[in-house]
Design a protein around this motif. Structure first.
Motif, PDB file in Angstrom:
ATOM      1  N   UNK A  60      -4.150 -33.790 -20.808  1.00  0.00           N
ATOM      2  CA  UNK A  60      -3.535 -33.508 -22.099  1.00  0.00           C
ATOM      3  C   UNK A  60      -3.593 -34.667 -23.073  1.00  0.00           C
ATOM      4  N   UNK A  61      -4.141 -35.809 -22.640  1.00  0.00           N
ATOM      5  CA  UNK A  61      -4.199 -36.971 -23.535  1.00  0.00           C
ATOM      6  C   UNK A  61      -5.286 -36.778 -24.590  1.00  0.00           C
ATOM      7  N   UNK A  62      -4.965 -37.136 -25.807  1.00  0.00           N
ATOM      8  CA  UNK A  62      -5.906 -37.057 -26.918  1.00  0.00           C
ATOM      9  C   UNK A  62      -6.834 -38.270 -26.886  1.00  0.00           C
ATOM     10  N   UNK A  63      -8.136 -38.019 -26.909  1.00  0.00           N
ATOM     11  CA  UNK A  63      -9.126 -39.104 -26.878  1.00  0.00           C
ATOM     12  C   UNK A  63      -9.912 -39.075 -28.180  1.00  0.00           C
ATOM     13  N   UNK A  74      -9.461 -33.464 -25.950  1.00  0.00           N
ATOM     14  CA  UNK A  74      -8.266 -33.532 -25.130  1.00  0.00           C
ATOM     15  C   UNK A  74      -8.701 -33.544 -23.660  1.00  0.00           C
ATOM     16  N   UNK A  75      -8.250 -34.518 -22.902  1.00  0.00           N
ATOM     17  CA  UNK A  75      -8.656 -34.599 -21.502  1.00  0.00           C
ATOM     18  C   UNK A  75      -8.035 -33.448 -20.708  1.00  0.00           C
ATOM     19  N   UNK A 106      -3.723 -37.460  -8.956  1.00  0.00           N
ATOM     20  CA  UNK A 106      -2.908 -37.996 -10.041  1.00  0.00           C
ATOM     21  C   UNK A 106      -1.864 -36.970 -10.460  1.00  0.00           C
ATOM     22  N   UNK A 107      -0.741 -37.474 -10.891  1.00  0.00           N
ATOM     23  CA  UNK A 107       0.341 -36.591 -11.325  1.00  0.00           C
ATOM     24  C   UNK A 107      -0.055 -35.845 -12.590  1.00  0.00           C
ATOM     25  N   UNK A 108       0.276 -34.564 -12.633  1.00  0.00           N
ATOM     26  CA  UNK A 108      -0.005 -33.751 -13.811  1.00  0.00           C
ATOM     27  C   UNK A 108       1.268 -33.657 -14.638  1.00  0.00           C
ATOM     28  N   UNK A 109       1.431 -34.599 -15.530  1.00  0.00           N
ATOM     29  CA  UNK A 109       2.644 -34.628 -16.360  1.00  0.00           C
ATOM     30  C   UNK A 109       2.282 -34.891 -17.819  1.00  0.00           C
ATOM     31  N   UNK A 265      -4.430 -25.904 -23.557  1.00  0.00           N
ATOM     32  CA  UNK A 265      -5.175 -24.948 -22.733  1.00  0.00           C
ATOM     33  C   UNK A 265      -6.578 -25.492 -22.527  1.00  0.00           C
ATOM     34  N   UNK A 266      -7.089 -25.378 -21.304  1.00  0.00           N
ATOM     35  CA  UNK A 266      -8.370 -26.005 -20.993  1.00  0.00           C
ATOM     36  C   UNK A 266      -9.417 -25.057 -20.420  1.00  0.00           C
ATOM     37  N   UNK A 267      -9.035 -23.860 -19.997  1.00  0.00           N
ATOM     38  CA  UNK A 267      -9.981 -22.989 -19.294  1.00  0.00           C
ATOM     39  C   UNK A 267     -10.693 -22.066 -20.267  1.00  0.00           C
ATOM     40  N   UNK A 268     -12.026 -22.050 -20.217  1.00  0.00           N
ATOM     41  CA  UNK A 268     -12.872 -21.269 -21.122  1.00  0.00           C
ATOM     42  C   UNK A 268     -13.518 -20.120 -20.361  1.00  0.00           C
ATOM     43  N   UNK A 269     -13.565 -18.936 -20.981  1.00  0.00           N
ATOM     44  CA  UNK A 269     -14.229 -17.779 -20.386  1.00  0.00           C
ATOM     45  C   UNK A 269     -15.657 -17.671 -20.893  1.00  0.00           C
TER      46      UNK A 269
END
Length: 422
Positions: A60-63, A74-75, A106-109, A265-269
């Motif tokens: 969720x970090x902005x790069x 967004x990672x 890694x923690x997902x937070x 949201x990260x998953x693409x169809x």
């Protein structure tokens, strides 16, 4: 489905594929060890980058490259920046790729987004959301959208991604449309669906629903504006510049999830077409290299095979199986080298097929001569370059096998570059 006419002087009839009556749920591809994220900005050696190799990143970090950068990614995972370098698209536009090594332990937070219904928020935090909603364009001061059009009809052949999402997630689409309507101040909601697609009676109450023909290219924005919205597309202007915004249903589903969960949201169809023409729908995290998807289905890509991002009429070929899944990728086609149509640098034979097939009545045979000579301004002024809706029909019927579609896309790009420099 593609049907060529027996008579040479008749127009070919190309028809969109319709979603199957009992579609399967898409399979989710496991998150790979390395993901490649694209940032549409060129590395500037005179500026100080905000990250370096080995830096940790959180999900969720902005790069972004620099403090003043407007483009970003967004990672989708927590991990480490493994590498980054320049990337060029099919027009030579420079961008940057960032490779992230996924750390599954890694923690997902991720930090909560605290979403608000404004275009400023959407442009700053939702620009890389699956579905590629045009928030940056919508937030321009000269844009004042009045009509939102959800295009539930897939714009290219063989693809059924939009149709599947429309039938599976009507409630999420309605919620997302309501949020986008509040952001833009639009007063009109429209839904475009194929004429034979089955929908529930109450699926899209509040929308003005239009049914498009199964004949290509009826679902393209310019054709929808002309045939259903009663508007004449203005050459050289985007729909947004004419107060109309076309948005994919997946973008609205993603928008709803962001507002319901407070998380990106990260998953693409994607609709995947293999060499035999078999279609499969999959879900993959943004940044997933295509070879991870191809390996999952045992699709071997050999030398001179073609990987097409998008459909057969308007897609583009990529040179690598490591091309990442991006937010606007609805379809991937793997084409065997033995069935790839031959292209040529032959001269136009003036058969007139391209003129007869063009839905915008562009004199393509004359236009291409000016494009080949690099006379882009003249091509626009005299032969309607900017009127082209980029459907690709001219290239499909060309007797001389000239890559007309590619010439026109390049011509528009070069024309925009010239005008930006003047």
């Amino acid at each position: 489905m593609i049907k060529r006419s027996f008579f040479a002087l008749s127009r070919p009839r190309l028809t969109y594929d319709l979603l199957e009556s009992d579609p399967r749920e898409p399979e989710s591809i496991p998150v790979p060890g390395n993901l490649t994220m694209l940032i549409h900005e060129e590395i500037d050696s005179a500026k100080q980058l905000l990250f370096k190799k080995g830096d940790p990143v959180r999900q969720g970090e902005k790069i972004q490259l620099y403090e003043d950068s407007k483009t970003y990614t967004i990672s989708p995972v927590s991990g480490t920046i493994q590498s980054f370098d320049a990337y060029a698209d099919d027009f030579g536009n420079q961008a940057t790729y960032v490779m992230i090594t996924h750390d599954p332990l890694a923690a997902l937070d991720p930090e909560p987004l605290n979403p608000v219904e404004t275009l400023d928020f959407a442009e700053k935090f939702l620009g890389s959301m699956p579905g590629a909603a045009p928030f940056e364009t919508l937030n321009r001061e000269d844009i004042n959208v009045d009509t939102l059009v959800v295009n539930g009809a897939d714009t290219d052949l063989l693809c059924t991604t939009n149709q599947f999402i429309v039938t599976r997630y009507p409630d999420e689409i309605k919620k997302g449309a309501s949020i986008l309507k509040a952001m833009t101040g639009a007063s009109r909601l429209c839904m475009i669906v194929p004429e034979d697609l089955s929908l529930g009676d109450d699926d899209f109450t509040g929308f003005q629903v239009f049914r498009t023909s199964d004949e290509y290219p009826s679902a393209l924005p310019a054709m929808v504006m002309k045939n259903h919205l009663g508007m004449s597309p203005v050459p050289g202007m985007t729909p947004e510049e004419q107060d109309v915004c076309f948005v994919k249903p997946e973008a609205l589903v993603s928008l709803t999830k962001v507002f319901e969960t407070g998380q990106p949201v990260f998953e693409k169809m994607i609709t995947l077409i293999d060499k035999a023409g078999t279609a499969t729908r999959v879900k993959a995290v943004l940044g997933t290299p295509l070879n991870k998807i191809l390996n999952r289905y045992g699709i071997q890509v050999n030398e001179q095979d073609r990987i097409i991002i998008g459909g057969p009429m308007m897609g583009f070929a990529t040179f690598t199986v490591f091309h990442p899944v991006t937010e606007n990728m609805d379809m991937v086609i793997i084409q065997d080298r033995d069935i790839i149509p031959e292209l040529s640098d032959n001269a136009c034979v003036n058969c007139g097929k391209c003129i007869r097939v063009c839905p915008a009545n562009v004199p393509v045979n004359l236009l291409v001569r000016f494009l080949e000579a690099g006379l882009y301004e003249e091509a626009a002024e005299k032969f309607d370059l900017e009127s082209c809706i980029e459907c690709g029909l001219c290239a499909y019927v060309c007797t001389a096998r000239i890559p007309l579609y590619q010439f026109i896309r390049l011509g528009k790009h070069e024309l925009a570059t010239l005008r930006a420099q003047s």
